[in-house]
Design an enzyme around this catalytic site. Sequence first.
Site, mmCIF file in Angstrom:
data_model
loop_
_atom_site.group_PDB
_atom_site.id
_atom_site.type_symbol
_atom_site.label_atom_id
_atom_site.label_comp_id
_atom_site.label_asym_id
_atom_site.label_seq_id
_atom_site.Cartn_x
_atom_site.Cartn_y
_atom_site.Cartn_z
ATOM 1 N N LYS A 1 39.150 38.718 37.875
ATOM 2 C CA LYS A 1 39.189 38.327 36.468
ATOM 3 C C LYS A 1 38.218 37.190 36.236
ATOM 4 C CE LYS A 1 43.877 39.559 35.280
ATOM 5 N NZ LYS A 1 44.991 39.332 36.181
ATOM 6 N N GLU B 1 51.317 44.333 47.248
ATOM 7 C CA GLU B 1 51.776 42.931 47.232
ATOM 8 C C GLU B 1 52.970 42.735 46.298
ATOM 9 O OE1 GLU B 1 50.099 39.929 44.714
ATOM 10 O OE2 GLU B 1 48.234 41.068 44.503
HETATM 11 N N1 PSU Z 1 44.575 37.393 40.206
HETATM 12 C C1 PSU Z 1 44.946 38.394 39.389
HETATM 13 N N2 PSU Z 1 46.197 38.861 39.481
HETATM 14 C C2 PSU Z 1 47.093 38.359 40.394
HETATM 15 C C3 PSU Z 1 46.697 37.319 41.249
HETATM 16 C C4 PSU Z 1 45.428 36.866 41.128
HETATM 17 O O1 PSU Z 1 44.154 38.854 38.584
HETATM 18 O O2 PSU Z 1 48.251 38.797 40.433
HETATM 19 C C5 PSU Z 1 47.664 36.777 42.268
HETATM 20 C C6 PSU Z 1 47.481 37.540 43.585
HETATM 21 O O3 PSU Z 1 48.719 37.591 44.273
HETATM 22 C C7 PSU Z 1 46.506 36.635 44.323
HETATM 23 C C8 PSU Z 1 47.000 35.266 43.906
HETATM 24 O O4 PSU Z 1 46.512 36.791 45.721
HETATM 25 O O5 PSU Z 1 47.351 35.420 42.532
HETATM 26 C C9 PSU Z 1 45.954 34.196 44.108
HETATM 27 O O6 PSU Z 1 46.510 32.938 43.848
HETATM 28 P P1 PSU Z 1 45.663 31.620 44.155
HETATM 29 O O7 PSU Z 1 44.512 31.650 43.200
HETATM 30 O O8 PSU Z 1 46.611 30.494 43.875
HETATM 31 O O9 PSU Z 1 45.242 31.709 45.595
#
Ligand code: PSU
Length: 305
Positions: free
Chosen positions: A163, A28
């Site tokens: 996390k 990604e």
């Molecule tokens: N959680 C992490 N590291 C990340 C992300 C989430 O520990 O880099 C990033 C990833 O790209 C994930 C996105 O798909 O954040 C999720 O964002 P949201 O919670 O806004 O859907």
Amino acid sequence: MSELNNYLDIAPEVAAALAAGKPVVALESTIISHGMPYPQNVETALEVERVIRENGATPATIAVIGGRCKAGLSAEEIEYLGSRGMEITKASRRDLPVIIARGGDGATTVTTTMMIAQMAGIKVFATGGIGGVHRGAETTMDISADLEELAQTPVMVICAGAKSILDIGLTLEYLETKGVPVIGYGTDELPAFYTRSSGFGVDARADSPEELAAIFKAQRALGCKGGMLVGNPIPEEYSMPADVINAAIDQAVREAAEQGVHGKLVTPFLLARVKELTGGDSLDSNIQLVYNNARLAAKTAAAIG
Ligand code: PSU
Ligand code: MN
């Protein structure tokens, strides 16, 4: 083939590997533009690709550039995404139509990386952490689109768990409801990204790339529409003390609530704040767990064949 393929560019090396039935691993780009500071983000993105090659697969870093969905980036494109950092729009499922219609750039999250991987015919995707059900979601309804994507797009996502900025228990409940297999790699628990253990059990454990491949193939043979999630624990030597990381996460979650952060800004806010509060230690752990996931993804893509 979906009509979105009219907007898809597969890099020549990736197209050749796919045509020859050789293993390919998707990566990604939100982790590049938003997840790490420049220039470590670019160095890490290039090194992850090298790790994948070293383990016998072809890397396909995914992003939207100039309104085109890209499966496989050049070093120049990775430099572009990394040096622009937060200026690059974080692109989840609902952002894609707008970005594409306007010819813009987008850093792909787990959601959009899965979407573009699937369009390109890539089955395995390595990343750091996924989005999930946020703490307090019973009132905010903040649930990442990543979970819906896992429910509907047939790609295996290999991560280091979730996390604890998230409610890991609720995230697992949601994935259970949506029928997404959650597999612990060499563990019975979902790892918690910086630490090897979250205290929450997965639905099955696998101990080899071949086992992961067999589960993925069975899922396809059964006609299941979704993907699967693999939690690969951070190597012991890079894991962080749970009390240090949890104190930082608790503070970040408190500040986000106090400041009324909402929508797509929540996750980037929490991640940036945790990083500030824990200094370089968490960045080093973050980088190492991505390499660890890349190694497993390359071997698993080869085992799927
Ligand atoms: N959680 C992490 N590291 C990340 C992300 C989430 O520990 O880099 C990033 C990833 O790209 C994930 C996105 O798909 O954040 C999720 O964002 P949201 O919670 O806004 O859907
Ligand atoms: Mn959200």
